[in-house]
Design a protein around this motif. Structure first.
Motif, PDB file in Angstrom:
ATOM      1  N   ARG A  13       0.854  -1.190   0.000  1.00 54.08           N
ATOM      2  CA  ARG A  13       0.000   0.000   0.000  1.00 54.08           C
ATOM      3  C   ARG A  13       0.889   1.238   0.000  1.00 54.08           C
ATOM      4  O   ARG A  13       1.931   1.260   0.652  1.00 54.08           O
ATOM      5  CB  ARG A  13      -0.896   0.003   1.243  1.00 54.08           C
ATOM      6  CG  ARG A  13      -1.829   1.190   1.361  1.00 54.08           C
ATOM      7  CD  ARG A  13      -2.660   1.083   2.637  1.00 54.08           C
ATOM      8  NE  ARG A  13      -3.586   2.188   2.755  1.00 54.08           N
ATOM      9  CZ  ARG A  13      -4.797   2.222   2.201  1.00 54.08           C
ATOM     10  NH1 ARG A  13      -5.215   1.174   1.506  1.00 54.08           N
ATOM     11  NH2 ARG A  13      -5.580   3.267   2.341  1.00 54.08           N
ATOM     12  N   ARG A  14       0.486   2.262  -0.749  1.00 50.64           N
ATOM     13  CA  ARG A  14       1.223   3.512  -0.696  1.00 50.64           C
ATOM     14  C   ARG A  14       0.521   4.457   0.269  1.00 50.64           C
ATOM     15  O   ARG A  14      -0.682   4.686   0.179  1.00 50.64           O
ATOM     16  CB  ARG A  14       1.312   4.166  -2.069  1.00 50.64           C
ATOM     17  CG  ARG A  14       2.072   5.487  -1.997  1.00 50.64           C
ATOM     18  CD  ARG A  14       2.440   6.036  -3.327  1.00 50.64           C
ATOM     19  NE  ARG A  14       3.234   7.261  -3.176  1.00 50.64           N
ATOM     20  CZ  ARG A  14       3.727   7.946  -4.196  1.00 50.64           C
ATOM     21  NH1 ARG A  14       3.543   7.534  -5.425  1.00 50.64           N
ATOM     22  NH2 ARG A  14       4.432   9.045  -3.965  1.00 50.64           N
ATOM     23  N   SER A 490      -4.366   8.433  -0.478  1.00 49.27           N
ATOM     24  CA  SER A 490      -4.237   6.979  -0.463  1.00 49.27           C
ATOM     25  C   SER A 490      -5.480   6.334  -1.090  1.00 49.27           C
ATOM     26  O   SER A 490      -5.373   5.375  -1.862  1.00 49.27           O
ATOM     27  CB  SER A 490      -4.041   6.464   0.958  1.00 49.27           C
ATOM     28  OG  SER A 490      -2.800   6.893   1.475  1.00 49.27           O
ATOM     29  N   HIS A 493      -5.261   6.545  -4.793  1.00 47.07           N
ATOM     30  CA  HIS A 493      -4.441   5.465  -5.346  1.00 47.07           C
ATOM     31  C   HIS A 493      -5.260   4.182  -5.470  1.00 47.07           C
ATOM     32  O   HIS A 493      -5.129   3.442  -6.449  1.00 47.07           O
ATOM     33  CB  HIS A 493      -3.225   5.213  -4.456  1.00 47.07           C
ATOM     34  CG  HIS A 493      -2.150   6.242  -4.594  1.00 47.07           C
ATOM     35  ND1 HIS A 493      -1.460   6.445  -5.770  1.00 47.07           N
ATOM     36  CD2 HIS A 493      -1.626   7.113  -3.700  1.00 47.07           C
ATOM     37  CE1 HIS A 493      -0.559   7.407  -5.594  1.00 47.07           C
ATOM     38  NE2 HIS A 493      -0.652   7.829  -4.350  1.00 47.07           N
ATOM     39  N   ARG A 494      -6.076   3.922  -4.470  1.00 46.70           N
ATOM     40  CA  ARG A 494      -6.923   2.734  -4.495  1.00 46.70           C
ATOM     41  C   ARG A 494      -7.903   2.796  -5.673  1.00 46.70           C
ATOM     42  O   ARG A 494      -8.107   1.804  -6.382  1.00 46.70           O
ATOM     43  CB  ARG A 494      -7.692   2.626  -3.181  1.00 46.70           C
ATOM     44  CG  ARG A 494      -8.810   1.594  -3.165  1.00 46.70           C
ATOM     45  CD  ARG A 494      -8.310   0.203  -2.997  1.00 46.70           C
ATOM     46  NE  ARG A 494      -9.410  -0.760  -2.950  1.00 46.70           N
ATOM     47  CZ  ARG A 494      -9.350  -1.932  -2.369  1.00 46.70           C
ATOM     48  NH1 ARG A 494      -8.231  -2.335  -1.798  1.00 46.70           N
ATOM     49  NH2 ARG A 494     -10.397  -2.737  -2.373  1.00 46.70           N
ATOM     50  N   GLN A 499      -0.077   2.473  -7.453  1.00 44.19           N
ATOM     51  CA  GLN A 499       0.657   3.220  -6.440  1.00 44.19           C
ATOM     52  C   GLN A 499       1.344   4.455  -7.012  1.00 44.19           C
ATOM     53  O   GLN A 499       1.756   5.341  -6.263  1.00 44.19           O
ATOM     54  CB  GLN A 499       1.715   2.314  -5.787  1.00 44.19           C
ATOM     55  CG  GLN A 499       1.125   1.180  -4.993  1.00 44.19           C
ATOM     56  CD  GLN A 499       2.204   0.342  -4.330  1.00 44.19           C
ATOM     57  OE1 GLN A 499       3.396   0.664  -4.397  1.00 44.19           O
ATOM     58  NE2 GLN A 499       1.796  -0.750  -3.686  1.00 44.19           N
ATOM     59  N   THR A 500       1.488   4.528  -8.320  1.00 41.86           N
ATOM     60  CA  THR A 500       2.182   5.655  -8.939  1.00 41.86           C
ATOM     61  C   THR A 500       1.227   6.685  -9.522  1.00 41.86           C
ATOM     62  O   THR A 500       1.679   7.700 -10.054  1.00 41.86           O
ATOM     63  CB  THR A 500       3.113   5.158 -10.061  1.00 41.86           C
ATOM     64  OG1 THR A 500       2.320   4.615 -11.136  1.00 41.86           O
ATOM     65  CG2 THR A 500       4.061   4.100  -9.550  1.00 41.86           C
ATOM     66  N   HIS A 726       2.720  -2.813  -8.516  1.00 39.47           N
ATOM     67  CA  HIS A 726       2.407  -1.376  -8.425  1.00 39.47           C
ATOM     68  C   HIS A 726       0.912  -1.121  -8.313  1.00 39.47           C
ATOM     69  O   HIS A 726       0.481   0.004  -8.032  1.00 39.47           O
ATOM     70  CB  HIS A 726       2.975  -0.634  -9.638  1.00 39.47           C
ATOM     71  CG  HIS A 726       2.285  -0.980 -10.922  1.00 39.47           C
ATOM     72  ND1 HIS A 726       1.238  -0.249 -11.415  1.00 39.47           N
ATOM     73  CD2 HIS A 726       2.488  -1.990 -11.810  1.00 39.47           C
ATOM     74  CE1 HIS A 726       0.826  -0.777 -12.559  1.00 39.47           C
ATOM     75  NE2 HIS A 726       1.570  -1.829 -12.828  1.00 39.47           N
ATOM     76  N   MET A 729      -2.998  -1.756  -3.427  1.00 40.87           N
ATOM     77  CA  MET A 729      -3.463  -0.757  -2.473  1.00 40.87           C
ATOM     78  C   MET A 729      -4.448  -1.455  -1.547  1.00 40.87           C
ATOM     79  O   MET A 729      -5.655  -1.231  -1.564  1.00 40.87           O
ATOM     80  CB  MET A 729      -4.123   0.425  -3.195  1.00 40.87           C
ATOM     81  CG  MET A 729      -3.151   1.388  -3.836  1.00 40.87           C
ATOM     82  SD  MET A 729      -2.040   2.208  -2.647  1.00 40.87           S
ATOM     83  CE  MET A 729      -3.193   3.085  -1.613  1.00 40.87           C
TER      84      MET A 729
END
Length: 805
Positions: A13-14, A490, A493-494, A499-500, A726, A729
């Motif tokens: 997870r980022r 976050s 991102h999900r 993640q990028t 990548h 998440m």
């Protein structure tokens, strides 16, 4: 192998450090201007709006919720504000062809003035005409004409009386006209006296009466001609004096609207046509004459309707070019209408029945439409393309050519079109139209496409925070702390599954902001913090998770058979993703394989019963290619196998189960059990390389929840393609379990790595003699295939298959 391929919890997870965002709350941030992360689309749209050449209408493509509609509208309005305003348009009566009203363009802002000026002229016309007609000079000329006519009439009557007297006749005026009466001793003869005369006397009197009657008829004809000539001359005088009285008013009107030839021509004709209805006496006479006549033959209720101006479009001279957003682009809403013309309708009223559509209101500017909405009305879509191609807007009744009975319809003069249309829709719809609609390709030559995600760089992160600040202020929500913004990032991102990258589906982000503010309000917090954002995300998921909870209940009760421990031959836990409205969740599915003597190859039960899609079938055929490459180089693959998703009764598609299917098949061929505490997702090619799949987060979380429901053992986990790292998440509970060693995620590059993880045996390598490493799984598969081939050949009465054990 389990340790080497394990994915660390930090990779699942980022997260964002609130301290690195550079602010305490969004109250410190400026509002975002424009869009964030859509630089290419913004540049393309700006350039497309600058193109004024024919055919360069714009299609704005992109997923729903990316802000393309709101941003396009704001950008177009900003650009239109600096452009010249569009013309006003009016429809006026066509004095020669009433069914074809005339369209006249006016400078912006003058249409209303023209309508008001015409109403003033109509209001003043009768008063000015009455005053002119009542003037002493005009009345003197009228009296002179009437006296002359009266003298002629009196002279004719005198001559007629003299003729009658010379023939011993008098003249009597009756309801039927002048009747000659014979005289006796200067007195009218009675009937008894006439009957007492001899026949010869009666014939002689009758002959003289006929001669007098001929003279009376001739005198009456001459009197009628005199009356007719006088009436015509009186009308001419009335028209002359009325025209002279109205002329200054008309000329003043023309002077107020100079440089418009079409309007000047119509006003010249109007000045002539206005004279007759303006004469008061004429209106009164007609009203008397029409009393009792059928309705269709009566004078119109409004004799001045044909001089009224129908203001079709009015534009603000200081408002820039028009921008029209039509939310319901039906044919009538786009192109207006000319209301039905009844048989007894007055021709002079018809131009007033024309109503403008969005195309007319946007003419000279921009028209913004949702592509799917306008395509829902084929008539509107075809008419729009035709209007753009012909560069004119026609007002026609849709479907008139299909009517069984002819209907009187208006045919208003078309209006020249100078319009840029902006369609907003999905990329899929654009490509479909481009492929099948040649007119679409010609008229929408420019495309601006919005991204579904953006790079998570410093600039876009700052823009995201500015966007959150804008929503909070404009919607009067609580300010959000940096920790809250970090939580939103976050979640973004999900949403993007990367993640990028950050999600560009801002409508979903706004929902989280609204609901987080509500949670903060319930707690009495003056700001929205990270826990409120987390509560909003969790609460929304829980509201929609009923199908997932039902599925977990079935697994717990043993209704849906899933093993999360032990080892079984030819059985693998595959993973699927289910969609229920806006909620997606993962679920394990038992995939089993069985091998037996035959030569039918790999049979997929779902395919046989038409429950599998084309992509899934392609993945299955890829397995056959892989088996042929690994085991069919020195012998035929003379065996039969069946693969199925157990307890699956819905259609399936996609190739993300091909790794699980292949491992189940190899396990069945090698008679080696598979670890049931591990679930697998991934696609495999003919070379055994693992390929990425979608829905990786939901799949991992789905198996984790099943394991948690049945009891975590510390050996359970999910195998995923390394290319999907990548995309991870995962939710906090899964990440925490991995940190504590109670759950695992492994990433693989090849099918061989997956085989060793799930079976505990190395896959094996082919030696120079073509055989695999002794004791490896591939060695067992190779030996089993050879045995099955010999057994099949023996059963068929053949001499065996090539090669020995």
């Amino acid at each position: 192998m389990r340790t080497r391929l394990a994915v660390a919890a930090s990779q699942l997870r980022r997260t964002w450090d609130p301290g690195r965002l550079g602010f305490a709350t969004t109250a410190e941030l400026p509002e975002l201007e424009g869009l964030v992360g859509q630089e290419q689309a913004v540049r393309a749209l700006g350039f497309g709006l600058s193109l004024r050449s024919p055919g360069y209408n714009i299609y704005v493509a992109g997923p729903a919720g990316t802000g393309k509609t709101s941003y396009t509208s704001s950008l177009v309005r900003a650009r239109a504000a600096g452009e010249p305003p569009a013309q006003d348009w009016v429809y006026v009566h066509n004095f020669d062809r009433p069914d074809e009203p005339l369209a006249i363009a006016l400078p912006p802002g003058t249409g209303t003035s023209l309508v008001k000026a015409m109403e003033e002229i109509i209001s003043d016309a009768q008063r000015i005409a009455a005053r002119a007609i009542a003037g002493p000079e005009h009345q003197g000329r009228r009296d002179e004409l009437l006296r002359a006519a009266q003298q002629q009439t009196e002279q004719a009557m005198l001559e007629l009386e003299q003729l009658a007297s010379a023939h011993d006749f008098g003249l009597t005026h009756t309801d039927h006209g002048i009747v000659p009466v014979p005289l006796r001793n200067g007195q009218p003869m009675t009937g008894e006296e006439f009957d007492s005369l001899s026949a010869e006397e009666r014939r002689e009197i009758t002959a003289r009466a006929k001669e007098i009657q001929r003279a009376v008829a001739e005198a009456s004809r001459r009197a009628w001609e005199v009356e007719k000539a006088v009436r015509a001359e009186l009308q001419r005088l009335d028209r002359e004096v009325t025209g002279g009285a109205l002329s200054p008013m008309i000329e003043g009107l023309k002077a107020r609207f100079p440089g418009i030839p079409a309007l000047a021509a119509w006003l010249n004709r109007m000045a002539v046509e206005l004279i007759d209805p303006a004469i008061p006496s004429r209106g009164a006479a007609d009203a008397d004459a029409d009393a009792g006549l059928p309705l269709r033959r009566r004078r119109p209720a409004d004799p001045f309707a044909r001089f009224r101006v129908n203001l079709l479009v009015a534009n603000d001279p200081a408002g820039g070019a028009p921008v029209v957003i039509e939310p319901n682009p039906t044919y009538v809403n786009l192109f207006g209408k000319a209301e039905y013309v009844a048989e007894d309708d007055e021709p002079g009223n018809r131009h007033l029945q024309i109503k403008a559509g969005a195309v007319h209101r946007a003419n000279g500017g921009y028209l913004i439409l949702q592509a799917a909405d306008v395509l829902a009305s084929p008539t509107a879509w075809d008419a729009l393309k035709r209007a753009l191609s012909m560069r004119e807007a026609r007002i026609e009744a849709p479907g008139a050519e299909n009517r069984l009975l002819p209907v009187a319809l208006l045919r208003p003069q078309p209006i020249p079109l100078n319009l840029k249309v902006i369609l907003i829709g999905s990329a899929q719809l654009y490509h479909a139209l481009y492929a099948v609609d040649e007119s679409f390709r010609k008229q929408f030559k420019f495309r601006a496409e919005f991204e579904v995600a953006m790079e998570a760089n410093e600039q876009n992160v700052a823009g995201y925070a500015g966007f959150i600040a804008r929503v909070c202020r404009r919607e009067r929500l609580r300010d959000m702390t940096a920790a809250g913004v970090a939580q939103v990032l976050s979640h973004s991102h999900r949403l993007s599954e990367d993640q990028t990258k950050l999600s560009a589906r801002f409508n979903e982000v706004v929902e989280v902001i609204y609901e987080a503010d509500a949670w903060a309000a319930l707690e009495g917090s003056p700001v929205v913090d990270a826990q409120h954002v987390h509560q909003a995300i969790q609460a929304k998921a829980e509201r929609s998770s009923l199908p997932e909870r039902h599925l977990l209940e079935q697994i717990r009760r043993g209704t849906l058979l899933i093993d999360v421990s032990g080892r079984v031959v030819g059985q693998v836990n595959g993973l699927t993703v289910m969609q229920r409205g806006d909620y997606r969740f993962g679920s394990p599915r038992r995939i089993t394989a069985r091998v037996f003597i035959g030569q039918k190859g790999v049979l997929h039960i779902e395919r046989e019963v038409a429950l599998s899609g084309q992509i899934h079938d392609k993945g299955l055929l890829t397995l056959t290619g892989y088996l042929g490459d690994r085991f069919g180089q020195d012998k035929p693959l003379a065996f039969s196998a069946s693969i199925t998703f157990e307890q699956s009764y819905m259609p399936i598609d996609g190739d993300s189960a091909s790794v699980a299917e292949l491992i189940a098949l190899l396990s069945a061929l090698a008679d080696v059990p598979v670890d049931q505490s591990i679930a697998v997702t991934g696609s495999v090619n003919q070379r055994g390389e693992i390929q990425p799949i979608g829905g990786v987060n939901e799949k991992i979380e789905g198996f984790f929840r099943v394991c948690a429901e049945l009891g975590l053992t510390g050996r359970q986990g999910v195998v995923i393609p390394r290319q999907n790292l990548h995309n991870l998440m995962l939710t906090d509970d899964v990440v925490a379990a991995v940190e504590q060693g109670r759950f695992h995620v492994w990433a693989i590059d090849t099918i061989e790595e997956g085989i060793e993880l799930l079976t505990g045996l190395p896959a094996g390598e082919r030696g120079a003699d073509g055989r695999y490493t002794a004791g490896s799984l591939f060695d067992r598969v190779d030996s089993r295939i050879r045995r099955l081939a010999r057994q099949y050949a023996y059963w068929r009465g053949g001499s065996g298959a090539g090669g020995g054990d």
